[in-house]
Scaffold this motif. Structure first.
Motif, mmCIF file in Angstrom:
data_model
loop_
_atom_site.group_PDB
_atom_site.id
_atom_site.type_symbol
_atom_site.label_atom_id
_atom_site.label_comp_id
_atom_site.label_asym_id
_atom_site.label_seq_id
_atom_site.Cartn_x
_atom_site.Cartn_y
_atom_site.Cartn_z
ATOM 1 N N GLY A 159 0.825 -1.214 0.000
ATOM 2 C CA GLY A 159 0.000 0.000 0.000
ATOM 3 C C GLY A 159 0.854 1.256 0.000
ATOM 4 N N ALA A 160 1.924 1.256 0.800
ATOM 5 C CA ALA A 160 2.817 2.408 0.837
ATOM 6 C C ALA A 160 3.540 2.584 -0.492
ATOM 7 C CB ALA A 160 3.829 2.251 1.971
ATOM 8 N N ALA A 161 3.970 1.494 -1.090
ATOM 9 C CA ALA A 161 4.646 1.577 -2.387
ATOM 10 C C ALA A 161 3.690 2.090 -3.457
ATOM 11 C CB ALA A 161 5.197 0.209 -2.777
ATOM 12 N N GLU A 162 2.438 1.679 -3.398
ATOM 13 C CA GLU A 162 1.448 2.157 -4.359
ATOM 14 C C GLU A 162 1.254 3.663 -4.226
ATOM 15 O OE1 GLU A 162 -3.162 1.209 -5.694
ATOM 16 O OE2 GLU A 162 -2.310 0.250 -3.931
ATOM 17 N N ASP A 163 1.194 4.163 -2.991
ATOM 18 C CA ASP A 163 1.074 5.602 -2.769
ATOM 19 C C ASP A 163 2.288 6.349 -3.304
ATOM 20 O OD1 ASP A 163 -1.356 5.217 -1.535
ATOM 21 O OD2 ASP A 163 -0.539 5.354 0.512
ATOM 22 N N ILE A 164 3.479 5.797 -3.077
ATOM 23 C CA ILE A 164 4.708 6.436 -3.556
ATOM 24 C C ILE A 164 4.706 6.519 -5.075
ATOM 25 C CG2 ILE A 164 7.202 6.117 -3.777
ATOM 26 C CD1 ILE A 164 7.153 4.987 -0.895
ATOM 27 N N PHE A 165 4.344 5.439 -5.741
ATOM 28 C CA PHE A 165 4.347 5.442 -7.201
ATOM 29 C C PHE A 165 3.245 6.331 -7.771
ATOM 30 C CE2 PHE A 165 6.807 1.413 -6.806
ATOM 31 C CZ PHE A 165 7.938 1.880 -7.456
ATOM 32 N N ALA A 166 2.120 6.452 -7.081
ATOM 33 C CA ALA A 166 1.064 7.355 -7.537
ATOM 34 C C ALA A 166 1.542 8.805 -7.455
ATOM 35 C CB ALA A 166 -0.197 7.160 -6.709
ATOM 36 N N GLU A 167 2.199 9.166 -6.348
ATOM 37 C CA GLU A 167 2.743 10.518 -6.216
ATOM 38 C C GLU A 167 3.831 10.769 -7.251
ATOM 39 O OE1 GLU A 167 4.046 11.332 -2.278
ATOM 40 O OE2 GLU A 167 2.091 10.925 -1.391
ATOM 41 N N LEU A 168 4.658 9.781 -7.487
ATOM 42 C CA LEU A 168 5.727 9.914 -8.472
ATOM 43 C C LEU A 168 5.157 10.110 -9.877
ATOM 44 C CD1 LEU A 168 8.807 9.843 -8.808
ATOM 45 C CD2 LEU A 168 8.619 7.392 -9.138
ATOM 46 N N THR A 169 4.103 9.380 -10.196
ATOM 47 C CA THR A 169 3.458 9.533 -11.495
ATOM 48 C C THR A 169 2.889 10.937 -11.656
ATOM 49 O OG1 THR A 169 2.909 7.190 -11.530
ATOM 50 C CG2 THR A 169 1.638 8.609 -12.993
#
Length: 105
Positions: free
Chosen positions: A54-64
């Protein structure tokens, strides 16, 4: 120093307890306590991996989102550079007057 956006800490996996109910533990076969502890550790590790996902998904969403903004700004800058280049190519360098520096004397 950057601010902490997410705090991920490992939890103790094998700090569970073997369930003791109303005489149920006495009816267990030999080694069942180890199996219960192993199952508890496995389920705990799966929960930790799910929260990490879940944390990695949030990080990649912000990065995108950040990279999309950078791409849009880069495209806008490219268009501006192209317009300047077109206007420079349209100019005739021989027709542009050049000022002479001031001479002292």
């Amino acid at each position: 120093m950057p601010f902490v956006a997410r705090k991920l800490e490992p939890k103790f996996l094998c700090r569970g307890h073997v369930p003791y109910g109303s005489g149920a533990a006495r009816d267990w076969p030999v080694g069942a306590e180890l199996e219960a502890a192993a199952n508890g550790a496995l389920s705990g590790s799966l929960k930790q991996l799910a929260s990490l996902l879940g944390a990695a998904e949030d990080i990649f969403a912000e990065l995108t989102t950040e990279l999309t903004g950078i791409a849009e700004r880069s495209a806008k800058l490219r268009r501006r550079i192209d317009r300047v280049e077109e206007s420079l190519l349209a100019q005739d360098p021989k027709k542009i007057p050049v000022r002479r520096p001031f001479s002292s004397g």
